[in-house]
Design an enzyme around this catalytic site. Structure first.
Site, PDB file in Angstrom:
ATOM      1  N   ALA A  26       4.851   4.622  13.433  1.00  0.00           N
ATOM      2  CA  ALA A  26       5.262   5.414  12.271  1.00  0.00           C
ATOM      3  C   ALA A  26       6.134   6.583  12.694  1.00  0.00           C
ATOM      4  O   ALA A  26       7.160   6.879  12.071  1.00  0.00           O
ATOM      5  CB  ALA A  26       4.031   5.905  11.514  1.00  0.00           C
ATOM      6  N   GLU A 161      -7.073  11.862  25.833  1.00  0.00           N
ATOM      7  CA  GLU A 161      -6.552  12.184  24.504  1.00  0.00           C
ATOM      8  C   GLU A 161      -7.663  12.481  23.504  1.00  0.00           C
ATOM      9  O   GLU A 161      -7.469  12.414  22.298  1.00  0.00           O
ATOM     10  CB  GLU A 161      -5.634  11.068  24.022  1.00  0.00           C
ATOM     11  CG  GLU A 161      -4.524  10.764  25.012  1.00  0.00           C
ATOM     12  CD  GLU A 161      -3.118  10.879  24.459  1.00  0.00           C
ATOM     13  OE1 GLU A 161      -2.957  10.758  23.241  1.00  0.00           O
ATOM     14  OE2 GLU A 161      -2.182  11.091  25.253  1.00  0.00           O
ATOM     15  N   HIS A 229      -4.066   5.005  19.834  1.00  0.00           N
ATOM     16  CA  HIS A 229      -5.418   5.515  20.040  1.00  0.00           C
ATOM     17  C   HIS A 229      -6.415   4.521  19.453  1.00  0.00           C
ATOM     18  O   HIS A 229      -6.106   3.803  18.489  1.00  0.00           O
ATOM     19  CB  HIS A 229      -5.614   6.875  19.347  1.00  0.00           C
ATOM     20  CG  HIS A 229      -4.827   7.985  19.948  1.00  0.00           C
ATOM     21  ND1 HIS A 229      -4.104   8.874  19.188  1.00  0.00           N
ATOM     22  CD2 HIS A 229      -4.633   8.348  21.235  1.00  0.00           C
ATOM     23  CE1 HIS A 229      -3.506   9.748  19.977  1.00  0.00           C
ATOM     24  NE2 HIS A 229      -3.802   9.445  21.227  1.00  0.00           N
ATOM     25  N   ASN A 340       4.395  10.780  10.275  1.00  0.00           N
ATOM     26  CA  ASN A 340       4.512  11.185  11.671  1.00  0.00           C
ATOM     27  C   ASN A 340       3.455  10.495  12.538  1.00  0.00           C
ATOM     28  O   ASN A 340       3.292  10.822  13.708  1.00  0.00           O
ATOM     29  CB  ASN A 340       4.385  12.706  11.804  1.00  0.00           C
ATOM     30  CG  ASN A 340       5.467  13.299  12.679  1.00  0.00           C
ATOM     31  OD1 ASN A 340       6.231  12.585  13.314  1.00  0.00           O
ATOM     32  ND2 ASN A 340       5.531  14.617  12.729  1.00  0.00           N
ATOM     33  N   CYS A 346      -7.031  11.318  12.129  1.00  0.00           N
ATOM     34  CA  CYS A 346      -6.279  12.067  13.140  1.00  0.00           C
ATOM     35  C   CYS A 346      -6.364  13.569  12.890  1.00  0.00           C
ATOM     36  O   CYS A 346      -6.314  14.363  13.834  1.00  0.00           O
ATOM     37  CB  CYS A 346      -4.800  11.653  13.129  1.00  0.00           C
ATOM     38  SG  CYS A 346      -4.467  10.058  13.883  1.00  0.00           S
TER      39      CYS A 346
END
Length: 417
Positions: A26, A161, A229, A340, A346
């Site tokens: 994206a 992460e 992720h 984004n 997220c």
């Protein structure tokens, strides 16, 4: 009393579409679009209000100082003289995705009975690699009490992460659970961002019981399809694992290990024949917040793109109409974040803790969200064109917007971190 609190990142005034994240389809697809920071931040606030309306405690994390002048100085340049790619990396508002802020192990899981947080190093992507010092400063403020231990990042080169690659299952939030660390190895043209060594280091730091700690490999197919992720293809809450059939490299081995560690687990798997990896990733079906409602039962807080993807919505409606554990669908509009590459999950970091032990400046109610919204409406830029990041007038406007928010929240010590 221990409870789960969702800490959402407030979308910063420098929110723009520079397409800095290979593997995040994206983000790269929308590179060059005009962003709308004010609209983005208000969409995030509306999502927090939806969680409050569901009876869920809500916290916040704050935008970082952007551009990151200290980072640029370490590269022997200043913003005005930096090449465009360094300007974009210094200006990125990606810290808004709080799921990458840290990995969190609640007190019931740790040997010392404290909640442990390890700030993520995010070393795989240059624009994210300089986030951790400011994130760490916020975490050390918010969780300064003795019931917490906040750790510095795992050192490079081991990429970490944060909670986006970590899941926890437990009979209740305040009872011991099973922690699942998901790592990558390869993803075709895209890098695997979570290293097994980093996950293992975090587990050791947090003093987790090896018998209730699993290390699971994400499938190469998922990474190659754009699941940069794990939380793009799987999410867990309570006794429920909700995942795509192709999320894990050794699906059956993981399921067997999880059932051995927690026999009461419910595995809700979406078959690839019903929802393709491509549809799951485009809609961010699994990048939803799977939450326990105060009255019992579980709900999914989903992006509106999930409702607009027929294969996804058909499967969800069938599940809710049946006897599955997910009983409620809450659809939210976070299109600016989605463009984004970041959905509802997220934007939040889950922390199980007693709210009384947390710095109250990081907790919100409706009135506090009203005050934050007023600052955003007055100070956040309405739009940032792709080529607008070089506009000299933009930088003081971004700095003033962030300062106004920190003033409003009484967190002025973060202005210069």
């Amino acid at each position: 009393m221990l409870t789960e609190i969702n800490f959402d990142g407030i979308i910063g005034p420098s929110h723009n579409y520079a397409g800095l994240s290979p593997g995040n389809l994206a983000a790269t697809r929308n590179r060059g679009l005009t962003s709308h920071p004010r609209e983005a931040a208000l969409q995030g606030i509306a999502k927090m209000r939806a969680n409050l309306a569901l009876g869920l405690p809500q916290g916040i994390l704050l935008p970082h100082a952007r551009p990151d002048h200290r980072w640029l100085e370490s590269l022997a340049t200043r913003y005005a003289e930096a090449p465009p790619h360094l300007q974009a990396q210094a200006l990125s508002a990606s810290a808004m995705w709080a799921a990458n802020a840290a990995t969190v192990s609640p007190a019931p899981d740790t040997a010392d009975g404290r909640c442990h947080l390890t700030v993520a190093n995010l070393v795989t992507m240059p624009h994210r690699s300089h986030e951790w010092p400011e994130t760490l400063a916020q975490l050390r403020l918010a969780f300064a009490g003795d019931s917490f231990r906040v750790h510095a990042p795992v050192p490079p080169p081991f990429g970490d992460e944060g909670a986006a690659n970590h899941m926890r299952l437990a009979p209740a939030h305040d009872l011991p659970g099973v922690e699942v660390f998901v790592y990558g190895v390869s993803g075709g043209p895209f890098p695997a961002r979570q290293h097994r060594e980093a996950s293992a280091a975090v587990a050791r730091r947090h003093r987790l019981d090896p018998a209730r700690t699993l290390f699971v490999q994400q499938s190469d197919a998922a990474i190659a399809a754009g699941a940069f992720h794990n939380d793009v293809v799987a999410v867990a809450n309570g006794t429920v694992l909700f995942a795509h059939e192709q999320a894990f490299a050794d699906r059956e081995g993981f399921h067997d290990a999880l059932r051995a560690a927690m026999p009461q687990v419910e595995i809700v798997e979406v078959p690839a024949a019903r929802v393709s990896l491509e549809d799951a990733i485009a809609s961010y079906l699994f990048n939803a917040q799977l939450v326990t409602l105060p009255a019992g039962g579980q709900a999914l807080v989903l992006p509106s793109e999930a409702r607009e993807t027929p294969s996804v919505w058909n499967w969800l409606e069938e599940h809710v109409a049946g006897n599955g554990p997910i009983r409620h669908l809450e659809v939210v509009d976070v299109r600016q974040s989605m463009a984004n590459g970041g959905g509802p999950a997220c934007l939040r970091l889950r922390v199980v803790a007693d709210p009384a032990t947390i710095d109250p400046r990081f907790l919100v109610d409706e009135a506090r969200l009203d005050a934050i919204s007023a600052v955003i409406a007055a100070h956040w830029p309405e739009a940032i064109p792709f080529d607008g990041i070089a506009d000299p007038a933009l930088l003081p406007a971004i700095a003033e917007a962030r300062r106004a928010l920190l003033d409003q929240l009484g967190l002025v010590e973060l202005i210069d971190r």
